[in-house]
Each structure stands twice: as structure tokens, then as C-alpha cells.
Design a protein around this motif. Structure first.
Motif, short mmCIF file in Angstrom:
data_model
loop_
_atom_site.label_atom_id
_atom_site.label_comp_id
_atom_site.label_asym_id
_atom_site.label_seq_id
_atom_site.Cartn_x
_atom_site.Cartn_y
_atom_site.Cartn_z
N ALA A 196 53.71 22.08 82.37
CA ALA A 196 53.42 21.29 83.58
C ALA A 196 53.42 22.17 84.81
N THR A 197 52.54 21.87 85.75
CA THR A 197 52.41 22.71 86.93
C THR A 197 52.89 22.05 88.22
N ASP A 198 53.12 20.72 88.21
CA ASP A 198 53.59 20.06 89.43
C ASP A 198 55.00 19.53 89.21
N VAL A 199 55.69 19.25 90.30
CA VAL A 199 57.10 18.88 90.21
C VAL A 199 57.30 17.54 89.51
N ALA A 200 56.39 16.60 89.65
CA ALA A 200 56.53 15.31 88.98
C ALA A 200 56.51 15.49 87.46
N ALA A 201 55.53 16.20 86.97
CA ALA A 201 55.42 16.42 85.52
C ALA A 201 56.57 17.28 85.00
N GLN A 202 57.01 18.24 85.80
CA GLN A 202 58.14 19.08 85.39
C GLN A 202 59.43 18.26 85.37
N THR A 203 59.60 17.35 86.31
CA THR A 203 60.78 16.48 86.32
C THR A 203 60.78 15.61 85.07
N GLU A 204 59.63 15.04 84.74
CA GLU A 204 59.53 14.20 83.55
C GLU A 204 59.89 15.00 82.29
N GLN A 205 59.40 16.22 82.16
CA GLN A 205 59.71 17.03 80.98
C GLN A 205 61.19 17.37 80.92
N SER A 206 61.77 17.72 82.06
CA SER A 206 63.21 18.02 82.09
C SER A 206 64.02 16.82 81.65
N LEU A 207 63.64 15.62 82.10
CA LEU A 207 64.35 14.40 81.73
C LEU A 207 64.12 14.04 80.26
N LYS A 208 62.94 14.31 79.74
CA LYS A 208 62.70 14.10 78.31
C LYS A 208 63.58 15.03 77.48
N ASN A 209 63.74 16.27 77.94
CA ASN A 209 64.61 17.22 77.25
C ASN A 209 66.05 16.73 77.28
N LEU A 210 66.48 16.24 78.44
CA LEU A 210 67.83 15.67 78.54
C LEU A 210 67.99 14.48 77.60
N SER A 211 66.99 13.63 77.53
CA SER A 211 67.03 12.46 76.67
C SER A 211 67.24 12.87 75.21
N ALA A 212 66.53 13.90 74.76
CA ALA A 212 66.66 14.36 73.38
C ALA A 212 68.07 14.87 73.09
N ILE A 213 68.65 15.57 74.02
CA ILE A 213 70.00 16.10 73.84
C ILE A 213 71.02 14.97 73.87
#
Length: 125
Positions: A44-61
Motif C-alpha cells: 500500500a502506498t497511502d496512509v489509509a491503505a497502510q492503516t488498514e493493513q496494519s490493523l489486519k495484521n493486528l487482527s490476525a495476531i
């Protein structure tokens, strides 16, 4: 006694740290960068998409340890630029709809892998 949590659905640690550690019903999740676990890099190149990916990673953990976003009591958001706060917040509130955790958010000089955002959490049962 501490228990190390590792999720194959989140990116592997990029240094000498664990994705998360559980101690006495409290889960400490390391800061999650917006790394896509399927490719091992930031896509992801924008902060919105990067925030979503970070939160998806948190969700998996969180899920790996038997927790969910409803168990998060504290969140810390690191931004590469504070002007991205509003965009990050719009995505963040989609994951925390009610009973939001305590949160700090601030800008830092740089983040690993030139990320725009990194998010860490503490969850409790």
C-alpha cells in the motif's frame, strides 16, 4: 509465565522481537507495520491503505491468541507525518466501532521500511 504468540497470517517479525507476548491474561502486541504477509513487503502506498493493513495484521495476531479488537485496552499509533492523522483515524474507527481503547497517536521521524504508520496494542481478557 509468558507465552509467545506467532501468527502465520501476519508478517514475521523483522527483528529480534515477538509478534506478541501474553502474560496473565494480558496480550502485548508489537507494533505492526503495513506489511502484506503474502508478499513480505509494504504494498500500500497511502496512509489509509497502510492503516488498514496494519490493523489486519493486528487482527490476525489477536485472533491467534484468542483475543479480538473488543479486548484491546490501549493502542499506540506512530505516524511518519502528523498530517496523516485524519486519514488514519477514518480507517481506525472502522475497526473500533464502540468501547474504543485508550490511544496515543504521534508523529515520529521515520518508521521501518519507510512505512507511513505503525500500530501497537495491549489487550486484556
Amino acid at each position: 509465565m509468558k507465552k509467545i504468540i506467532i501468527s502465520n497470517n501476519a508478517p514475521a517479525a523483522i527483528g529480534p522481537y515477538s509478534q506478541a507476548v501474553e502474560v496473565n491474561g494480558t496480550l502485548y502486541v508489537s507494533g505492526q507495520l503495513p506489511i502484506d504477509p503474502a508478499v513480505g513487503k509494504i504494498v500500500a502506498t497511502d496512509v489509509a491503505a497502510q492503516t488498514e493493513q496494519s490493523l489486519k495484521n493486528l487482527s490476525a495476531i489477536l485472533a491467534e491468541a484468542g483475543y479480538g479488537f473488543e479486548n484491546v485496552v490501549k493502542s499506540t499509533v506512530f505516524l511518519s507525518d502528523i498530517s496523516n492523522f485524519a486519514q488514519m483515524n477514518e480507517v481506525y474507527k472502522q475497526f473500533y466501532k464502540t468501547d474504543c481503547p485508550a490511544r496515543s497517536a504521534f508523529a515520529v521521524k521515520d518508521l521501518p521500511m519507510s512505512a507511513l504508520v505503525e500500530i501497537e496494542t495491549i489487550a486484556a481478557k
